[in-house]
Design a protein around this motif. Structure first.
Motif, short mmCIF file in Angstrom:
data_model
loop_
_atom_site.label_atom_id
_atom_site.label_comp_id
_atom_site.label_asym_id
_atom_site.label_seq_id
_atom_site.Cartn_x
_atom_site.Cartn_y
_atom_site.Cartn_z
N VAL A 58 7.28 6.34 24.14
CA VAL A 58 5.86 6.57 23.81
C VAL A 58 5.12 5.24 23.74
N ALA A 59 5.69 4.25 23.06
CA ALA A 59 5.04 2.94 22.97
C ALA A 59 4.86 2.33 24.35
N ASN A 60 5.88 2.41 25.17
CA ASN A 60 5.82 1.87 26.53
C ASN A 60 4.75 2.59 27.36
N ASN A 61 4.72 3.92 27.26
CA ASN A 61 3.73 4.70 28.01
C ASN A 61 2.30 4.39 27.58
N LEU A 62 2.11 4.18 26.29
CA LEU A 62 0.77 3.82 25.80
C LEU A 62 0.32 2.48 26.37
N LEU A 63 1.26 1.52 26.45
CA LEU A 63 0.93 0.21 27.03
C LEU A 63 0.57 0.33 28.51
N LYS A 64 1.20 1.26 29.21
CA LYS A 64 0.89 1.46 30.63
C LYS A 64 -0.44 2.19 30.81
N PHE A 65 -0.74 3.13 29.91
CA PHE A 65 -1.93 3.96 30.04
C PHE A 65 -3.20 3.20 29.65
N TYR A 66 -3.10 2.41 28.59
CA TYR A 66 -4.25 1.66 28.09
C TYR A 66 -4.07 0.18 28.39
N ASP A 67 -5.17 -0.51 28.49
CA ASP A 67 -5.14 -1.97 28.56
C ASP A 67 -4.47 -2.46 27.27
N PRO A 68 -3.39 -3.27 27.36
CA PRO A 68 -2.69 -3.70 26.15
C PRO A 68 -3.58 -4.39 25.10
N ASP A 69 -4.70 -4.97 25.54
CA ASP A 69 -5.62 -5.59 24.59
C ASP A 69 -6.49 -4.55 23.88
N LYS A 70 -6.51 -3.33 24.41
CA LYS A 70 -7.38 -2.28 23.87
C LYS A 70 -6.61 -1.26 23.02
N VAL A 71 -5.31 -1.49 22.86
CA VAL A 71 -4.51 -0.55 22.07
C VAL A 71 -3.64 -1.34 21.08
N ALA A 72 -3.65 -0.87 19.83
CA ALA A 72 -2.78 -1.44 18.80
C ALA A 72 -1.71 -0.40 18.50
N ILE A 73 -0.46 -0.80 18.69
CA ILE A 73 0.66 0.12 18.46
C ILE A 73 1.56 -0.49 17.40
N GLU A 74 1.84 0.31 16.39
CA GLU A 74 2.72 -0.15 15.32
C GLU A 74 3.78 0.91 15.08
N VAL A 75 5.03 0.51 15.14
CA VAL A 75 6.15 1.39 14.85
C VAL A 75 6.62 1.07 13.44
#
Length: 152
Positions: A58-75
């Motif tokens: 899921v984290a990897n897919n979010l990075l692919k779907f959104y510009d990495p600068d436009k998404v903050a992901i915290e596990v």
């Protein structure tokens, strides 16, 4: 005690609580992504390797779907979920790759302390994992600050 003394004591207690609350909130900092348009916290509280793989996917897919600068992901890993962050984890390279791409992995120190109490040895974890005192508290803090909680 007179009414005015009771009032003063109550006011002092109130001011003391107000001074303490912001300090505890500052113990769990937010990610440094000021331009993030999407904020996601992924909860990991299970040691099941399939669930761990799903969180990483899921984290990897979010990075692919959104510009990495436009998404903050915290596990946020707590309880048995911290197994993913052991130094000997089979998925360590995947975790470190995601960290290099800006994903933050939080590890619950309450869980670490419990393991140490029960086994007599403090477990070793990936150095890039961010220690937080209370994993569930971190999830709540993030949710209160605009993060969407996802539990894959």
């Amino acid at each position: 005690m007179t009414r005015s003394q009771i009032f003063r004591a109550m006011m002092l207690a109130l001011f003391a609580c107000a001074a303490i609350a912001p300090a505890s909130a500052q113990q769990v900092p937010l990610q440094d992504k000021p331009f993030a348009e999407h904020k996601i916290v992924l909860q990991l509280s299970d040691s099941d390797v399939k669930k761990q793989a799903l969180v990483l996917s899921v984290a990897n897919n979010l990075l692919k779907f959104y510009d990495p600068d436009k998404v903050a992901i915290e596990v946020v890993a707590f309880g048995p979920g911290i197994d993913l962050l052991h130094t000997g984890s089979d998925r360590r390279k995947q975790v470190e790759s995601l960290i290099a791409q800006g994903v933050r992995f939080d590890i619950c120190l309450n869980t670490v302390d419990t393991i140490e109490r029960e086994t007599g040895k403090r477990p070793d974890f990936i150095p890039a994992a961010t220690p937080v005192q209370v994993g569930v508290g971190q999830i709540l803090f993030l949710a209160e600050n605009g993060y969407t909680v996802v539990r894959p």
